[in-house]
Scaffold this active site. Structure first.
Site, mmCIF file in Angstrom:
data_model
loop_
_atom_site.group_PDB
_atom_site.id
_atom_site.type_symbol
_atom_site.label_atom_id
_atom_site.label_comp_id
_atom_site.label_asym_id
_atom_site.label_seq_id
_atom_site.Cartn_x
_atom_site.Cartn_y
_atom_site.Cartn_z
ATOM 1 N N GLY A 72 43.700 65.754 -10.453
ATOM 2 C CA GLY A 72 43.190 67.062 -10.081
ATOM 3 C C GLY A 72 43.567 68.176 -11.024
ATOM 4 O O GLY A 72 44.304 67.976 -11.986
ATOM 5 N N GLY A 126 45.290 66.911 -14.475
ATOM 6 C CA GLY A 126 45.632 65.510 -14.689
ATOM 7 C C GLY A 126 44.565 64.645 -14.074
ATOM 8 O O GLY A 126 43.513 65.138 -13.644
ATOM 9 N N ASP A 130 57.401 54.978 -10.601
ATOM 10 C CA ASP A 130 56.672 55.600 -11.715
ATOM 11 C C ASP A 130 57.169 57.017 -12.006
ATOM 12 O O ASP A 130 56.386 57.881 -12.369
ATOM 13 C CB ASP A 130 55.170 55.600 -11.400
#
Length: 372
Positions: free
Chosen positions: A36, A33, A149
């Site tokens: 990393g 992602g 989030d």
């Protein structure tokens, strides 16, 4: 440290080199992602499978460096069965001048929630996953961390249905403005108050849980907006235009746009989530659970946060409370997170030094624990 603990070896993973402790073997890539690349591996000391994350260019710029520092501090801080645990952290470089790589070792899970959503889940599994999500969120809130989030890609599960939250969300300084376009990251699960640039409280995370629950039932994203404006339109088309009192709390420019949109009455939750979408055992109990699930959704997916259910109320809801265990719900709170980290301004070199100190401190702590 002993010489053995200094031993590292390098493995090529795609176009990235992993230089890791010799205790970790059988590396295989399992995901990547923005932050990393992650490999599964076997830890020969603890004799368990682990996930090793190599942070992606943590010192490329101030934003990357600050994010790496925040993630590391938070992973050290929290300790709850429904939040991914940090098992180890290390760098192959032995001094600050050479320091460039950070590796985090975590528990290995079987899948993320994106994959689980595609399955036909019965009420027991769905309610248990939601219960664990809420327990993890409550623990973050007890440390003063409001996520903002949550999304399926950052929630992981094991075959036995145990669930863990994989990240810590947006830093408190990560404001979003309504007119921001185009989408760089998935914002389908962000609450209206985040999309509209309003203030927020802890139940901002309840909206995200409602979106995830709705997606489990429907098998598709509820509000797949292409940008903030499209996102808002998708929400009000289904749930209806919010009340004037909600509009009054918006910034003038945002309020002007929102008030000039066509008015929508929205749909009932019976229409949004009809019986046919739920597990059907053709019995009274199954119908009651479908009704309870809809009722919970109707309390979570509320545009006005002042009218939305809280985390504690959700945990006590009929659909969830069958799993209620006070030791899981009220697990000891971690030390409060120092939010000054989010406000702090440093150069990349200063962040780098702070991260290096944290990694060295962690390695020393781990070594002392092993040699006691």
């Amino acid at each position: 440290m002993t010489t053995a603990q200094h031993q590292h070896y390098t493995v090529e993973v795609g176009d990235t080199n992993f230089t890791i402790h010799s205790r970790y073997i059988n590396l295989r890539p399992i995901g990547s992602g923005a932050q990393g690349i992650v490999c599964a591996a076997y830890d020969t000391i603890t004799q368990q499978n682990v996930a090793i994350k190599k942070l992606s260019r943590p010192f490329q710029n101030v934003t990357h460096a600050k994010r790496a520092y925040r993630e590391f501090k938070l992973m050290k801080l929290v300790n709850h069965k429904n939040i991914i645990g940090l098992l180890n952290a290390f760098t192959p470089q032995r001094n600050l001048e050479e320091f460039q790589d950070v590796y985090l070792v975590m528990e290995l899970m079987d899948a993320n929630l994106c994959q689980v959503i595609q399955m036909d889940l019965d009420h027991d599994r769905m309610s248990y996953l939601l219960y664990q999500m809420l327990c993890g969120i409550k623990h973050l809130h007890s440390a003063g961390i409001i996520h903002r989030d949550l999304k399926p890609s950052n929630i992981v599960v094991k075959a036995d249905c145990t669930l863990k939250i994989l990240d810590f969300g947006l830093a408190r300084t990560a404001g979003t403005t309504f007119m921001m376009t185009p989408y760089v990251v998935t914002r389908y699960y962000r609450a209206p108050e985040v999309i509209l640039g309003m203030g927020y409280t802890e139940n901002v995370d309840i909206w995200s849980v409602g979106c995830i629950m709705g997606e489990m039932i429907r098998g598709g994203v509820l509000f797949p907006g292409t940008d903030h404006i499209d996102q808002w339109n998708k929400i009000i088309e289904q749930l209806g235009t919010p009340s004037p009192s909600f509009m009054q709390r918006l910034q003038p420019t945002v309020r002007n746009y929102v008030e000039n949109r066509p008015r929508y009455t929205g749909y009932s939750f019976d229409r949004l989530f009809p019986d046919g979408l739920f597990p059907n055992d053709n019995n009274q109990n199954s119908r009651r659970k479908a009704s309870d699930a809809r009722n919970l959704l109707s309390k979570m997916l509320v545009i006005d946060p002042e009218q939305r259910i809280s985390v504690d109320e959700a945990l006590k809801h009929e659909y969830i409370n069958v799993w209620y265990d006070a030791e899981e719900v009220d697990a000891p709170a971690p030390e409060p997170y120092d939010h000054s980290v989010d406000e702090r301004e440093h150069t990349v070199e200063q962040w780098k030094e702070l991260i290096y100190e944290e990694v060295m401190d962690y390695e020393a702590h781990n070594t002392n624990n092993r040699t006691r």
